[in-house]
Design a protein around this motif. Structure first.
Motif, PDB file in Angstrom:
ATOM      1  N   PRO A   1      69.721  16.899  88.043  1.00  0.00           N
ATOM      2  CA  PRO A   1      68.723  16.156  88.830  1.00  0.00           C
ATOM      3  C   PRO A   1      67.487  15.817  87.997  1.00  0.00           C
ATOM      4  O   PRO A   1      67.202  16.477  86.987  1.00  0.00           O
ATOM      5  N   PRO A   2      66.753  14.805  88.420  1.00  0.00           N
ATOM      6  CA  PRO A   2      65.536  14.433  87.684  1.00  0.00           C
ATOM      7  C   PRO A   2      64.458  15.501  87.829  1.00  0.00           C
ATOM      8  O   PRO A   2      64.386  16.207  88.832  1.00  0.00           O
ATOM      9  N   VAL A   3      63.658  15.615  86.803  1.00  0.00           N
ATOM     10  CA  VAL A   3      62.496  16.513  86.822  1.00  0.00           C
ATOM     11  C   VAL A   3      61.304  15.715  86.291  1.00  0.00           C
ATOM     12  O   VAL A   3      61.488  14.649  85.695  1.00  0.00           O
ATOM     13  N   PRO A   4      60.101  16.190  86.499  1.00  0.00           N
ATOM     14  CA  PRO A   4      58.933  15.445  85.992  1.00  0.00           C
ATOM     15  C   PRO A   4      59.059  15.142  84.503  1.00  0.00           C
ATOM     16  O   PRO A   4      59.318  16.038  83.696  1.00  0.00           O
ATOM     17  N   GLY A   5      58.945  13.868  84.165  1.00  0.00           N
ATOM     18  CA  GLY A   5      59.029  13.441  82.772  1.00  0.00           C
ATOM     19  C   GLY A   5      60.426  13.185  82.264  1.00  0.00           C
ATOM     20  O   GLY A   5      60.614  12.813  81.103  1.00  0.00           O
ATOM     21  N   ARG A   6      61.461  13.366  83.136  1.00  0.00           N
ATOM     22  CA  ARG A   6      62.837  13.147  82.693  1.00  0.00           C
ATOM     23  C   ARG A   6      63.687  12.665  83.857  1.00  0.00           C
ATOM     24  O   ARG A   6      63.664  13.252  84.946  1.00  0.00           O
TER      25      ARG A   6
END
Length: 203
Positions: A34-39
């Motif tokens: 899953p997406p995370v902050p900055g990626r």
């Protein structure tokens, strides 16, 4: 044909038909991250093939409702079987205007002979190399974006079930696609009213 999209003839139904073939049932070897902050989301590039699924779909141009049926083989016999199903489902008093492209199963001798024996089905063929004029392609585009593009399927049956489920959900809120001759966005009622108030200028 475009006139049929804009206005349904009296005591008729306009149905757009085509096939969506070779939809791949693939499952990723590892789940997405899953997406995370900055990626952004990361997707596994390796997958396992489980075969392909093909379907035939019929879109009622003036209601947006769609019927989807599995297509075991893309030939005249299966296409005729689908047409026979359509004819049984549509009330006998209605003329069926059938919009279809020039695919081999649509133009074969067997299909033309069957259509000749069922005169209430009136075929309308899109121009050659212009199958995009067939409105059911819009439904297939929605299907590709919502189900196929990021889908993960454990088997052919799983893919077919998800396609069927999508068609059911689509029909719950289906509306006709607005066809535009000029290819320009349709004006809102407010824009039309505003344009009507503008003074006319001679050129």
């Amino acid at each position: 044909m475009c006139a049929l999209y804009r206005r349904c003839p009296p005591d008729s139904v306009v149905v757009s038909v085509d096939e969506k073939t070779a939809m791949a049932a693939r499952s990723r070897k590892h789940p997405d991250r899953p997406p995370v902050p900055g990626r952004g989301r990361r997707r596994e590039f390796e997958y396992v093939r489980h075969g392909t699924v093909s379907v035939t779909a019929a879109l009622d141009v003036h209601t947006g409702q769609v019927v989807v049926d599995e297509l075991p083989r893309n030939d005249s016999a299966h296409f005729i079987r689908f047409l026979a199903r359509l004819e049984r489902c549509i009330p006998a008093g209605l003329t069926i205007h059938l919009v279809l492209d020039n695919g081999a199963s649509h133009t074969s001798r067997a299909t033309r002979a069957w259509l000749a024996r069922h005169p209430r089905i009136v075929p309308h063929y899109t121009p050659k190399h212009a199958s995009w004029l067939n409105q059911v392609e819009i439904f297939f585009s929605l299907l590709a974006r919502a189900v196929l593009r990021h889908g993960d399927f454990t088997s052919r049956a799983d893919l077919l079930q998800k396609v069927t489920d999508f068609a059911i959900v689509h029909n719950e809120t289906a509306r006709r696609f607005r066809w535009n001759y000029q290819g320009r966005p349709r004006q809102t009622e407010h824009q039309i009213a505003a344009a009507a108030k503008e003074p006319c200028h001679a050129r």
